[in-house]
Design an enzyme around this catalytic site. Structure first.
Site, mmCIF file in Angstrom:
data_model
loop_
_atom_site.group_PDB
_atom_site.id
_atom_site.type_symbol
_atom_site.label_atom_id
_atom_site.label_comp_id
_atom_site.label_asym_id
_atom_site.label_seq_id
_atom_site.Cartn_x
_atom_site.Cartn_y
_atom_site.Cartn_z
ATOM 1 N N VAL A 16 0.846 -1.188 0.000
ATOM 2 C CA VAL A 16 0.000 0.000 0.000
ATOM 3 C C VAL A 16 0.884 1.242 0.000
ATOM 4 C CG1 VAL A 16 -1.750 -1.262 1.294
ATOM 5 C CG2 VAL A 16 -0.213 0.263 2.519
ATOM 6 N N SER A 17 0.343 2.358 -0.488
ATOM 7 C CA SER A 17 0.988 3.667 -0.427
ATOM 8 C C SER A 17 2.354 3.648 -1.105
ATOM 9 C CB SER A 17 1.059 4.127 1.034
ATOM 10 O OG SER A 17 1.392 5.491 1.132
ATOM 11 N N ASN A 18 3.421 4.048 -0.400
ATOM 12 C CA ASN A 18 4.744 4.018 -1.012
ATOM 13 C C ASN A 18 5.162 2.605 -1.384
ATOM 14 O OD1 ASN A 18 5.148 6.755 -0.928
ATOM 15 N ND2 ASN A 18 6.515 6.744 0.837
#
Length: 714
Positions: free
Chosen positions: A308-310
Site C-alpha cells: 500500500v501507499s509508497n
C-alpha cells in the site's frame, strides 16, 4: 518460543568458486537446477529466527489478534530494550498504523489476524508459526543498508510455492507492511518478501552519536560502522561543528541518506523477491554434493507484487523493471504512482475534465503545504480541526494574501480561495474535510523529507531552514528523551514528526521553533513557517512562488538537484502487460487520485500495456484507515470505511485469477455506505456498508477508457 541462527555465504561462494546473483532487476535468471547462491547484493550475514506460533509468531509477535488491540507492549528496561522487545513493538505499532483495530471498524469480524482466508471470523488468535530471515542489501559502502526480510510460514507448500511482496509503506521500517499484504500472504501459506526500501526508521542522534543496528538496538555510530542502519555522512569534526551551531538535532535516513532512496524502490522490491528465492531454496531445495540446488524458481512459483501507499508505488516500479519475469501479478492500494508523462491524457469525472493530473508527489505536496492550512478554515468542524491552531491558520491565510497568492479581504474569503486552488490542482471535494488533519499530521513532514531526499541533501544543509529535533511544550528545541529514543525502532514511522522527533524551523524569529509555532521573518507572523514552505515550493518549480521569477545562484542549483531527483522516481507506464489491480479511495487527500491512481492507470492505457490492468475506485475510503476510529479525529468514523477491506478482496480476486483462471473484475467505482451516526460514536461497520467488487460492474459504476480519455462516473 524463538530460536536464532546466522547464515553466512555458501562456502563455495566465499571461496570465489561460484558467483552470487546480481542486484535486483539486472542479475542472472533464477532457474531450476542451479546451485543456490546468496545474491551478491546481500552484505554481511543473514539472520534467521524460528517462531513457534504460540509464544511468538511471524504476524503478531506473539500478541495475537486481541493483543494487537490492547495496550502497547512494554520493555523490561525502557532505556535498553532487547531486539526481541523492539521487534514486538515494531509489529504492534506498524500493524496498528495501517489497520483500524477498533472492533466497531470491522477488526476481528471483517478483517484481522483471526479472520480466515474465507473471510469468516474465528475464535483463534491468528498467530502464524514459521521462520524469519533478515539481511542488508548494500553496495559495500554501508550507505544504503536496505533491509530485506523474508517470512516463511510453516504452511508454505514447496510443491505449490508462492511469494507475496510487502514493501514498507510510507518511510516505515521492515515491518511496515506486515498488517496489509504481509498478513494476506502469510495466511495463504506464501513466503512474504519485505524491504524497507532504503528509508526505514533509521535515525542518527548527532549530539550523542547514537544510531541503530538492523535489529533496532541503539549503538554508537562510530563503533557500529557499516553495520549501522543509517548514520549521517559527516566527519566527526563536521558533526561537532554542526552541533555547536544547531544542538540536539537528529538526522533521518529517508531525508538525509543522500541516496535519493526512492529511485531504487523498484530494485529493492525485486531484490526482496530474489532474496526470497534464495531463502526458500536454502530451506526446501535439494542437497547435492554439499550444496543446495534450486527446486523453487519463478517458473514454478506464483509471485504477487503488493503493498500500500509508497510500498504500492514500489510494487509498480518493480513490475515495470522486471526484466527477469520474477513477478506474475500486481495488486496495490493507494499507490504513490508518479507517471513520467500524462501528455495527451484526459481524465473526466462525469462530464467534467479534471484540470490538473499526474503531478509528481513533491509538486502537489509543496503546493498543499502552502494552501492546505488556510484552506482547512473553509471546512469548519472537520476531523482534526481541533488539533490545528485557528490563529496560526488565519495568519497563514493573511500572509498568503499579503504576498498576492490569495484573494479576499476576509479570512473566510481567503480560505475559500485556498480551497478553490486545491480543487483546481487536483483535489476532489470528497477530500475537503480531511485537509485539517492532513496538514496537521502529514503534509509539512512530506514536504521536508522529500525535498531533502530528492535533492540528496544532508542534515547539515538545513534545507530551507528546517531541521529535526525534539521540542518542549513551547516549541523550543530540546534534547532527545533517551528512553523514547531507545524504542524508536518500534514506535517511529521514519518521517518526523514521530515519537518525539519534530520539524524545527531554524530561521524562526527569535530562534529555532517547532514549525507549527514558528514566526516567518518576512511576515513576522506565526504562520506555520510560511517562508520555509515558499522555499520548498521554489525548489520544485524553479521559480519564486511570489514573484514568478526564475531562480538564480544557489537556489537554482538546489532546485536543479531536486528536479533531477524527481525525474529519477517517475514511472514509465509500462507494466509489461502483467495482470494488475489498482485500488484507491476517492477520499484520499494524501495521495489525491487525480495525481496518482487515475493518472497512472490512464498512462497504462495510453502506453498499450494496460490491457490486463483494472482500476477500482472506492467511495468513502481515504488513505489512513488507522485514523477512522482514532478518538482524536471524530468524524472519520462516521464518514469513512476501511480501504484495507478492498485490498484483501483485490488480492483474493487476483489469487483466483492466477490459480483458477477466474476473470478479473472490470474497472469500476464501488459504492459504499458510511457508518453515519455521531462523529466519534459511529455504529459498528458491517459487510452491508461495503459491497464486493463486482465482476461486471453496472453501467453507472463502470470506469472506461476511450479516445485517450479516462472516464470516471460521478
Amino acid at each position: 518460543m524463538a530460536t536464532r541462527r546466522t547464515l553466512g555465504f555458501s562456502s563455495l561462494v566465499a571461496a570465489g568458486l561460484l558467483a552470487g546473483c546480481g542486484g535486483g532487476g539486472d542479475s542472472s535468471p533464477i532457474d531450476l537446477g542451479q546451485v543456490n547462491t546468496l545474491p551478491s547484493f546481500v552484505k554481511g550475514s543473514v539472520s534467521s529466527q524460528t517462531y513457534d506460533g504460540n509464544s511468538d509468531d511471524l504476524l503478531t509477535a506473539g500478541l495475537g489478534a486481541s493483543g494487537l488491540q490492547g495496550a502497547a507492549p512494554a520493555f523490561a528496561n525502557a532505556s535498553s530494550p532487547t531486539a526481541s522487545e523492539l521487534r514486538k513493538s515494531a509489529i504492534y505499532n506498524n500493524y496498528r498504523a495501517l489497520v483500524d483495530v477498533n472492533a466497531n471498524g470491522g477488526y476481528g469480524t471483517l478483517f484481522g489476524p483471526n479472520v480466515g482466508t474465507d473471510g469468516v471470523a474465528t475464535s483463534g488468535s491468528g498467530k502464524i508459526a514459521g521462520k524469519e530471515y533478515i539481511a542488508y542489501a548494500d553496495d559495500g559502502s554501508g550507505l544504503q543498508n536496505v533491509v530485506l526480510m523474508v517470512q516463511v510460514p510453516d504452511t508454505f507448500d514447496a510443491s505449490k510455492p508462492c511469494v507475496v511482496t510487502a514493501t514498507s509503506s510510507g518511510s516505515r521500517g521492515i515491518y511496515g507492511a506486515i498488517g496489509t499484504s504481509g498478513e494476506w500472504g502469510l495466511k495463504h501459506g506464501c513466503a512474504v518478501a519485505y524491504t524497507d526500501k532504503g528509508t526505514g526508521n533509521g535515525y542518527h542522534d548527532l549530539m550523542t552519536n547514537k544510531a541503530t543496528l538492523i535489529t533496532g538496538v541503539p549503538a554508537d555510530a562510530a563503533t557500529a560502522g557499516t553495520a549501522a542502519h543509517f548514520k549521517a555522512v559527516l566527519t566527526d569534526a563536521a558533526r561537532t561543528a554542526y552541533n555547536a551551531l544547531f544542538p540536539n538535532r537528529v538526522a533521518y535516513k529517508h531525508a538525509h541518506s543522500q541516496q535519493n532512496p526512492e529511485k531504487d524502490w523498484g530494485k529493492n522490491t525485486l531484490q526482496a523477491v530474489e532474496f526470497a528465492f534464495y531463502v526458500l531454496n536454502e530451506q526446501y531445495g535439494t542437497s547435492s554434493g554439499g550444496v543446495k540446488v534450486r527446486t523453487i524458481a519463478p517458473s514454478n512459483t506464483k509471485v504477487i507484487a503488493s503493498s500500500v501507499s509508497n510500498g504500492a508505488g514500489a510494487a509498480l516500479m518493480a513490475a515495470e523493471q522486471d526484466t527477469q519475469g520474477l513477478i506474475d501479478a500486481v495488486v496495490v492500494t493507494e499507490p504513490n504512482a508518479q507517471p513520467k508523462s500524462t501528455a495527451g491524457l484526459t481524465i473526466k469525472r462525469g462530464s467534467t475534465a479534471v484540470s490538473t493530473i499526474g503531478k509528481p508527489l513533491i509538486d502537489y505536496f509543496t503546493y498543499a503545504n502552502l494552501y492546505q492550512g488556510c484552506a482547512s478554515l473553509a471546512v469548519p468542524n472537520s476531523p482534526g480541526s481541533a488539533l490545528l491552531s485557528t490563529t496560526n491558520a488565519t495568519n497563514r491565510c493573511s500572509a498568503l494574501a499579503a504576498k498576492g497568492l490569495l484573494s479576499g479581504a476576509t479570512t473566510a474569503e481567503q480560505a475559500a480561495d485556498a480551497l478553490a486552488k486545491m480543487h483546481a490542482y487536483g483535489w476532489e471535494a470528497e477530500q475537503d474535510v480531511l485537509h485539517s488533519s492532513h496538514y496537521r499530521l502529514a503534509t509539512p513532514s512530506i514536504a521536508m523529507t522529500y525535498t531533502n531526499a530528492l535533492g540528496r541533501f544532508g542534515v547539515a544543509d538545513n534545507l530551507c531552514g528546517f531541521s529535526f529535533a525534539a521540542t518542549d511544550s513551547s516549541g523550543n528545541v530540546a534534547a532527545q528523551n533517551p528512553a523514547v529514543q531507545a524504542g524508536l525502532f518500534g514506535s517511529g514511522n521514519g518521517v518526523p514528526p514521530t515519537s518525539g522527533v519534530n520539524i524545527v524551523y531554524n530561521d524562526s524569529v527569535g530562534g529555532a521553533k517547532l514549525d507549527l509555532l514558528a514566526t516567518s521573518p518576512s511576515t513576522n507572523l506565526t504562520d506555520f513557517a510560511l517562508d520555509g514552505a515558499l522555499c520548498q515550493r521554489a525548489l520544485v518549480t524553479g521559480k519564486d512562488p511570489v514573484t514568478g521569477a526564475a531562480l538564480t545562484g544557489d537556489m537554482l542549483a538546489k532546485s536543479q538537484r531536486v528536479q533531477q531527483g524527481i525525474a529519477e522516481v517517475q514511472l514509465n507506464g509500462n507494466l509489461r502487460n502483467k495482470p494488475t489491480l489498482i485500488v484507491a479511495g476517492r477520499s484520499d487527500a494524501l495521495l489525491p487520485i487525480n495525481q496518482t491512481s487515475r493518472a497512472y492507470f490512464g498512462t497504462l492505457q495510453m502506453s498499450g500495456s494496460g490491457a490486463n490492468a483494472r482500476y477500482i475506485e472506492v467511495e468513502n475510503a481515504n488513505h489512513f484507515d488507522t485514523f477512522i476510529d482514532n478518538p482524536l479525529l471524530p468524524g472519520y468514523d462516521s464518514r469513512l470505511i476501511p480501504l484495507h477491506y478492498y485490498l484483501i478482496q483485490a488480492l483474493d480476486r487476483m489469487w483466483a485469477y492466477l490459480n483458477n483462471g477466474t476473470a478479473l473484475p472490470g474497472s469500476q467505482v464501488v459504492r459504499t455506505t458510511p457508518r453515519g451516526g455521531s462523529p466519534g460514536s459511529a455504529p459498528a461497520l458491517t459487510a452491508a456498508n461495503m459491497p464486493s467488487i463486482a465482476t461486471t460492474p453496472a453501467a453507472a459504476n463502470t470506469i472506461s477508457f476511450e479516445n485517450n480519455t479516462l472516464a470516471i462516473p460521478n
